[in-house]
Design a protein around this motif. Structure first.
Motif, PDB file in Angstrom:
ATOM      1  N   ASP A 148       0.825  -1.211   0.000  1.00  0.00           N
ATOM      2  CA  ASP A 148       0.000   0.000   0.000  1.00  0.00           C
ATOM      3  C   ASP A 148       0.856   1.257   0.000  1.00  0.00           C
ATOM      4  O   ASP A 148       0.484   2.282  -0.590  1.00  0.00           O
ATOM      5  N   ARG A 149       2.015   1.187   0.637  1.00  0.00           N
ATOM      6  CA  ARG A 149       2.903   2.354   0.655  1.00  0.00           C
ATOM      7  C   ARG A 149       3.567   2.554  -0.707  1.00  0.00           C
ATOM      8  O   ARG A 149       3.784   3.690  -1.133  1.00  0.00           O
ATOM      9  N   VAL A 150       3.911   1.457  -1.366  1.00  0.00           N
ATOM     10  CA  VAL A 150       4.455   1.567  -2.716  1.00  0.00           C
ATOM     11  C   VAL A 150       3.412   2.166  -3.650  1.00  0.00           C
ATOM     12  O   VAL A 150       3.713   3.061  -4.453  1.00  0.00           O
ATOM     13  N   ASP A 151       2.157   1.708  -3.554  1.00  0.00           N
ATOM     14  CA  ASP A 151       1.083   2.265  -4.392  1.00  0.00           C
ATOM     15  C   ASP A 151       0.902   3.758  -4.118  1.00  0.00           C
ATOM     16  O   ASP A 151       0.698   4.550  -5.043  1.00  0.00           O
ATOM     17  N   GLY A 152       0.985   4.131  -2.840  1.00  0.00           N
ATOM     18  CA  GLY A 152       0.878   5.543  -2.499  1.00  0.00           C
ATOM     19  C   GLY A 152       2.022   6.359  -3.067  1.00  0.00           C
ATOM     20  O   GLY A 152       1.828   7.497  -3.525  1.00  0.00           O
ATOM     21  N   PHE A 153       3.217   5.762  -3.056  1.00  0.00           N
ATOM     22  CA  PHE A 153       4.375   6.458  -3.607  1.00  0.00           C
ATOM     23  C   PHE A 153       4.245   6.633  -5.116  1.00  0.00           C
ATOM     24  O   PHE A 153       4.539   7.713  -5.647  1.00  0.00           O
ATOM     25  N   VAL A 154       3.786   5.595  -5.822  1.00  0.00           N
ATOM     26  CA  VAL A 154       3.588   5.704  -7.271  1.00  0.00           C
ATOM     27  C   VAL A 154       2.543   6.766  -7.580  1.00  0.00           C
ATOM     28  O   VAL A 154       2.689   7.551  -8.531  1.00  0.00           O
ATOM     29  N   ALA A 155       1.476   6.825  -6.788  1.00  0.00           N
ATOM     30  CA  ALA A 155       0.456   7.862  -6.972  1.00  0.00           C
ATOM     31  C   ALA A 155       1.052   9.251  -6.772  1.00  0.00           C
ATOM     32  O   ALA A 155       0.724  10.210  -7.492  1.00  0.00           O
ATOM     33  N   MET A 156       1.957   9.379  -5.797  1.00  0.00           N
ATOM     34  CA  MET A 156       2.637  10.648  -5.557  1.00  0.00           C
ATOM     35  C   MET A 156       3.482  11.049  -6.761  1.00  0.00           C
ATOM     36  O   MET A 156       3.478  12.218  -7.180  1.00  0.00           O
TER      37      MET A 156
END
Length: 358
Positions: free
Chosen positions: A161-169
């Motif tokens: 979930d943190r990787v997905d959040g980072f990609v969204a960023m």
């Protein structure tokens, strides 16, 4: 191998033959279609005969022929058994053509490639340094990229979930063209707004991330390779928001590694025999990785106090661990070039711990 002058006039060049067979695999093909198109390419009858006597053979106009090679045809064996042939005198181009035909037949028969679903994702083909020019061109077209479009690659890993959040960023700053997964790491292809760094507020805690040099799309493998190099030196983010001290190793830029990138080409076995790397390993094993962080701060600044300020510890702590390291290494870090030597060995240790990278 016979000289190419023995090949018939009008035959395609070696590069054109390679491009043809790469195209067949990229587009998805069947044995019948492959043989038919191959015959049209060289203007000669082409066939594939399996060990059970079945197969396919076509003349240059697409007509069906016996799979038995006619007298005088040039043949080549196939890894899956049997042979392929072309009704042409032996020559270097004919031999090259049959080599590629045999390889393509093997892929088609062994893995049953038929249709676009069998093609590797465009991002995989685009970033793979071993991809042919035709594969690269097809991938760029599928991704909507012109040759000169600016791209960069980011690599990250961590909690999903943190990787997905980072990609969204990242997507809030630059357009995400595509993403894929390699060895449990997320690889992101970005449309670079310019050649400068990506200005992001931070990297989620625990996410390890780096990006490569901005290049034109036709050189996309370079963007991937420089991102991979930077990732090998990167460390998990200690907190969600920046700024980060350089020693933290957060969100590294592969375009700034310069000569340090060459260290990534060393084998792990070459690194682990370096005495200084072994000494650093003993320090880390006995006292913790934070000791090496202090040493790196010292190696990249010009004083114990500046090093202490960078990592927010008392300068006496840095002094103690520098002296401890000197005892392990067997030399004083005040001697000429010794701090530079220490820094290089710290880099080597990080690569050794990474054990292969992305």
């Amino acid at each position: 191998m016979d000289d190419s002058r023995s090949d018939p006039p009008g035959w395609p060049s070696e590069s054109e033959i390679i491009a043809f067979f790469d195209g067949q695999l990229l587009q998805g093909t069947s044995l019948d279609r492959l043989v038919e198109q191959a015959a049209a390419l060289v203007g000669s009858a082409v066939g594939r005969r399996r060990t059970d006597g079945r197969g396919a053979a076509r003349d240059p106009r697409g007509g069906t022929l016996s799979v038995v090679a006619p007298e005088g045809a040039t043949t080549n064996s196939v890894a899956t058994g049997g042979l392929v042939w072309v009704d042409s005198p032996t020559g270097s181009l004919a031999a090259h053509f049959l080599d590629r035909l045999a390889l393509t037949v093997t892929v088609v028969e062994r893995w049953g490639i038929s249709g676009a679903s069998a093609i590797s994702p465009p991002i995989e083909l685009l970033l793979d340094p071993s991809s042919s020019e035709i594969a690269q061109g097809w991938a760029r077209k599928q991704l909507g990229l012109t040759n000169g479009a600016l791209v960069r690659v980011a690599i990250c890993s961590g909690q999903a979930d943190r990787v997905d959040g980072f990609v969204a960023m990242l997507g809030d700053v630059e357009r995400v063209i595509s993403r894929t997964t390699r060895r449990d790491k997320t690889v992101v292809l970005l449309a670079a707004a310019d050649t400068g760094p990506v200005a992001i507020p931070g990297v989620p805690t625990g996410v390890r991330a780096a990006h490569g040099r901005v290049v034109e799309a036709e050189h996309a493998p370079t963007a991937y390779l420089t991102a991979r190099d930077a990732y090998r030196f990167a460390r998990p983010s200690p907190h969600d928001r920046g700024p980060y001290q350089p020693v933290a190793g957060v969100w590294l830029d592969g375009g700034r590694l310069s000569g340090l990138a060459a260290l990534c080409r060393l084998d792990r076995t070459d690194i682990e025999i370096v005495p200084d790397v072994k000494a650093l390993g003993r320090l880390a094993e006995q006292h913790g990785e934070h000791v090496l962080q202090m040493l790196e701060a010292y190696a990249t600044t010009d004083s114990l106090r500046k090093a202490a300020a960078q990592i927010h510890v008392h300068h006496n702590s840095v002094t103690y661990w520098v002296q401890k390291a000197e005892s392990e290494l067997g030399y004083s870090l005040t001697e000429p070039y010794r701090r530079a030597q220490l820094f290089i060995c710290l880099c080597l240790y990080r690569l050794w711990k990474d054990d292969g990278g992305e």
